[in-house]
Design an enzyme around this catalytic site. Structure first.
Site, PDB file in Angstrom:
ATOM      1  N   ASP A   1     -19.507 -23.618   6.056  1.00 52.25           N
ATOM      2  CA  ASP A   1     -20.074 -24.880   5.536  1.00 52.25           C
ATOM      3  C   ASP A   1     -18.978 -25.782   4.968  1.00 52.25           C
ATOM      4  O   ASP A   1     -17.826 -25.344   4.748  1.00 52.25           O
ATOM      5  CB  ASP A   1     -21.106 -24.532   4.450  1.00 52.25           C
ATOM      6  CG  ASP A   1     -22.243 -25.536   4.378  1.00 52.25           C
ATOM      7  OD1 ASP A   1     -22.058 -26.680   4.818  1.00 52.25           O
ATOM      8  OD2 ASP A   1     -23.318 -25.166   3.862  1.00 52.25           O
TER       9      ASP A   1
ATOM     10  N   ASP B   1     -29.837 -30.467   7.548  1.00 48.66           N
ATOM     11  CA  ASP B   1     -30.571 -29.695   6.536  1.00 48.66           C
ATOM     12  C   ASP B   1     -32.047 -30.052   6.565  1.00 48.66           C
ATOM     13  O   ASP B   1     -32.858 -29.382   5.928  1.00 48.66           O
ATOM     14  CB  ASP B   1     -30.017 -29.999   5.135  1.00 48.66           C
ATOM     15  CG  ASP B   1     -28.805 -29.151   4.807  1.00 48.66           C
ATOM     16  OD1 ASP B   1     -28.434 -28.311   5.641  1.00 48.66           O
ATOM     17  OD2 ASP B   1     -28.235 -29.326   3.720  1.00 48.66           O
TER      18      ASP B   1
HETATM   19  C1  GLA Z   1     -25.517 -26.801   2.769  1.00 48.92           C
HETATM   20  C2  GLA Z   1     -26.078 -26.259   4.072  1.00 48.92           C
HETATM   21  C3  GLA Z   1     -27.363 -25.502   3.778  1.00 48.92           C
HETATM   22  C4  GLA Z   1     -27.069 -24.375   2.801  1.00 48.92           C
HETATM   23  C5  GLA Z   1     -26.423 -24.931   1.546  1.00 48.92           C
HETATM   24  C6  GLA Z   1     -25.938 -23.804   0.649  1.00 48.92           C
HETATM   25  O1  GLA Z   1     -26.349 -27.779   2.238  1.00 48.92           O
HETATM   26  O2  GLA Z   1     -26.280 -27.268   4.988  1.00 48.92           O
HETATM   27  O3  GLA Z   1     -27.912 -24.979   4.967  1.00 48.92           O
HETATM   28  O4  GLA Z   1     -26.217 -23.450   3.428  1.00 48.92           O
HETATM   29  O5  GLA Z   1     -25.306 -25.767   1.836  1.00 48.92           O
HETATM   30  O6  GLA Z   1     -25.369 -24.277  -0.502  1.00 48.92           O
END
Ligand code: GLA
Length: 768
Positions: free
Chosen positions: A503, A573
């Site tokens: 990420d 997300d």
């Molecule tokens: C980001 C990712 C999510 C999750 C969060 C965790 O927002 O896109 O899918 O993994 O971080 O903190």
């Protein structure tokens, strides 16, 4: 005969290579001729249908690959000029020598009007340059002329040089025989006796055929709202798509497509498209000049950019891929998908099918612990998940997003016995195990930051702006790169981990690199990304079985650069299954459904508080690589049973969805009430159709669905995967019937969904 010539060519190449690198045209020409004659293969084995040839009399290069021809020539001024880019032309067609365009009065000299393949800023150039350099004597004038060329199989390289200074530029072309997609890049070499500074550099300049009715498509977005398709006419002037964020970003994605405005049918008409393989700040400009010629430039963003090139050094640009389709925007997407799967992804041409994964994020957020994860794993295994991924919260003092990033040790309160008991349990349940990491970031509240506050991007004495309470580690630094590589290697060596979700949750700010000379600080824009790629590549070679997903707070780091090193990407997300229709639609303009992770999450969704049926959520996610991101501990036995059935159905069709040819039968763009996609298997034996209805109105039926891409003469049996076909639908009919007559679905109400499969009956002949 062929073998003899091949071996002669190979031996000449090895003798000539040093001379060619010094720019000796005769040797390169001899080499190219022999390579052409013999079909000698270079490092990258050319496909049968990619050919590169040079017509010495006209000084014209010809690249023919799949259904595309790309022609360029050296004009009387020694400039390298684009002559043609479009549908493949017969080999018998010959091109006249390139001729520089006339100037337009004294204001627009030929340097500005001639469509060059790569043009330096100098000599009065008024359009976007491919390269701009400042020399130590403060001269800022660069006029590149042709020096030499080399052809190796499906690759062409052309060397150019400034008219006075020892500045060399090598343009590299590689043609893909399956799709006709061209990979271009440029290498700038400083053979002067002093450093100079590159202030702007393109990987390629693409010149379109003259035309005044072009339409540009591009992608825009933001967090939880990525992948919007924009359309606008190409008018005189310039449109710049870019990221100034240090990373790819969601505001624009480095992809473009240009077609003719009157082409309304997504499956017909010429489309010129391209995608830049770069995960740092980037720019693509689309410019219509005063003669209404259109040129597209793309490379690292020139905003706040400078790269000092020392004497003897070379600068290699990222790759810029581009192609042509005569089958509309749908055909352009399918070419890109095919190229990504067959030629770009880490395991191309046979990337592994994506397993059905479970991810804990939406269920637990940071509240992960051994017992809770084991319980979720048990549920996930029952419904057929093949991979269990523990998301954020497992390391350091990571109880929320204020602390812990940078401290990559297993949290002893949450996992008193380390990760092993959980991993063993996941394995015993028949799944493999994946883990979330965010390697380039640090929370100021972390041991790492307390120890190394100098490791982050910063300007001394200035604020360090936080995003999600975190700062960006300067990956351009050798010590930071070593730290990140080492902790990832240790994590993967000590634990049986099959998958990392990598990420990246903020943009850059205050992009200073105080430890290097002032003149070199802006190199951070390139050196950071090169180190990011190097870490990924090293990790892959040390742990070849490990798969990686590129995620950036959703879809902010999706591009062809990162896709060469990762197996899948996270588009957004936003997991609302209705919003996802539009998000996934935009994503697939540029990127393959097979790398597009899509989770089924809980209803109502956190995003819009919208309630959607389990079937709708599944069918929406089944258009990509299916995952489950819900809190399964709250699902009823009936929901779990329904989920296991739908996961089994997905497994049966996933090869077609992930590797097949995608047709947008009804795009959800333009506020449409419906969305229909179809995936056709590579060999044509099967097609899967997913259909969605927002709301019925005024008794209108759901539009009849006309699948595409079937064998007209073969017979296909139809079966509903979910939902209902109209009662009078025949069980079997020809491909022609399904494509021309179509199939009716009983879809009424709000937020309804259905899916059906067409299977070619065994008796029919297979596709050639
Ligand atoms: C980001 C990712 C999510 C999750 C969060 C965790 O927002 O896109 O899918 O993994 O971080 O903190």
């Amino acid at each position: 005969m062929t073998r003899t010539l091949s071996s002669i060519a190979a031996s000449i190449f090895s003798k000539c290579a040093p001379a060619f690198r010094r720019g000796l045209p005769e040797c390169a020409a001899a080499l190219a001729l022999l390579c052409c004659l013999s079909g000698a293969r270079g490092a990258a084995a050319p496909s049968q249908s990619a050919q590169v040839a040079y017509d010495a009399a006209a000084r014209v290069f010809r690249i023919d690959a799949a259904k595309t021809s790309y022609i360029l020539g050296i004009n009387e001024q020694g400039q390298v000029q684009t002559l043609y880019w479009g549908s493949r032309l017969p080999a018998s067609d010959h091109f006249a020598a390139a001729k520089a365009m006339p100037g337009m009065a004294s204001f627009d000299p030929p340097i500005t009007t001639t469509p060059e393949e790569f043009v330096g800023w100098g000599g009065g150039l008024a359009v976007e340059p491919s390269l701009k350099i400042t020399f130590p004597d403060s001269a800022r004038d660069l006029t590149l002329k042709y020096v030499s060329y080399a052809i190796r199989g499906n690759q062409l390289s052309i060397q150019m040089k400034d008219i006075a200074r020892e500045v060399y530029v090598t343009l590299a072309y590689e043609a893909d025989g399956e799709t006709g997609i061209l990979r271009r890049s440029a290498e700038v070499e400083n053979r002067t006796d002093a450093p100079f500074t590159i202030e702007q550099v393109s990987a390629a300049t693409w010149n379109l055929p003259s035309g005044t009715d072009y339409r540009l498509r591009y992608l825009t977005g933001r967090w939880a709202g990525e992948w919007n398709v924009q359309e606008q006419p190409v008018n005189p002037g310039k449109t710049v798509l870019e990221s100034r964020r240090g990373t790819t970003g969601a505001q624009n994605n480095p992809w473009f497509a240009i077609d003719h405005q009157e082409d309304g049918d997504p499956e017909h008409g010429g489309v010129w498209f391209g995608a830049l393989a770069w995960s740092g700040s980037w720019q693509i400009s689309i410019e219509q000049d005063m003669l209404r010629q259109v040129r597209v430039n793309g490379g690292p963003n020139s905003f706040d950019f400078a790269y000092r090139l020392q004497k003897g050094e070379r600068f290699q640009t990222p790759y810029f891929y581009a192609g042509y389709s005569s089958e509309g925007i749908g055909g352009a997407s399918r070419l890109l998908h095919r190229f990504e799967i067959d030629s770009l992804l880490p395991h191309a041409p046979k990337p592994k099918l994506r397993p059905v994964l479970y991810n804990s994020w939406e269920a637990t957020e940071f509240r992960v612990d051994e017992a809770g994860q084991m319980e979720l794993a048990e549920k996930a295994a029952t419904i057929g998940a093949e991979r269990f991924v523990m998301d954020d919260g497992w390391f350091g003092q990571r109880n929320n997003d204020h602390a812990g990033l940078g401290d990559w040790y297993v949290n002893p309160q949450k996992f008193p016995h380390g990760l092993k008991p959980l991993i063993d349990k996941v394995h015993a349940l028949g799944m493999d195990f994946g883990l979330w990491v965010e390697p380039e970031m640090v929370n100021p509240d972390s041991d790492l930051y307390r120890k190394h506050p100098d490791w982050v991007l910063n300007f001394p004495g200035r604020p360090r702006t936080e995003g999600r309470n975190q700062l960006v580690l300067n990956l351009a630094r050798a010590d930071v790169r070593a730290y990140v590589s080492a902790f990832l290697d240790k994590l993967l060596s000590e634990n049986d981990i099959a998958f990392l979700k990598w990420d990246y949750n903020r943009n850059w700010s205050e992009p200073g690199w105080p430890d290097v000379a002032a003149e070199d600080q802006k190199k951070v824009y390139v050196d950071f990304i090169r180190n990011y790629y190097a870490i990924l590549a090293d990790l892959r070679s040390m742990h070849p079985a490990v798969e990686i997903e590129s995620c950036s707070g959703g879809g902010s780091r999706v591009d062809l650069g990162v896709m060469r090193l990762t197996d899948e990407v996270w588009p957004s997300d936003n997991t609302d299954a209705y919003d996802r229709l539009l998000i996934q639609n935009g994503f697939t303009y540029a990127y393959a459904p097979g790398v597009m992770m899509a989770w089924v999450t809980d209803s109502p969704t956190w995003v819009n508080q919208r309630t959607l049926s389990l079937e709708y959520r599944f069918l929406s996610a089944m258009q990509g690589s299916l995952g489950i991101g819900a809190d399964l501990s709250k699902w009823t036995p009936e929901e779990l049973a329904r989920a296991s059935k739908m996961i089994a159905q997905y497994k049966a069709v996933r090869e077609t969805v992930q590797r097949g040819a995608l047709y947008r039968i009804i795009s959800p763009e333009y506020e449409r009430e419906q969305s229909v996609t179809e995936s056709v298997a590579r060999d044509g034996h099967e097609a899967v159709v997913f259909a969605f209805l927002h709301s019925s109105r005024e008794l209108y039926p759901f539009p009849r669905v006309h699948p595409r891409g079937l064998d007209a003469g073969s017979t296909y049996r139809i079966a509903a995967l979910d939902g209902h076909l109209a009662a009078d639908t025949p069980v079997e009919a020809s491909g022609a019937y399904w494509m021309e007559h179509g199939a009716d679905l009983e879809l009424r109400g709000d937020f309804q969904a259905a899916a059906f499969i067409l299977t070619r009956t065994a008796a029919e002949p297979a596709r050639p």
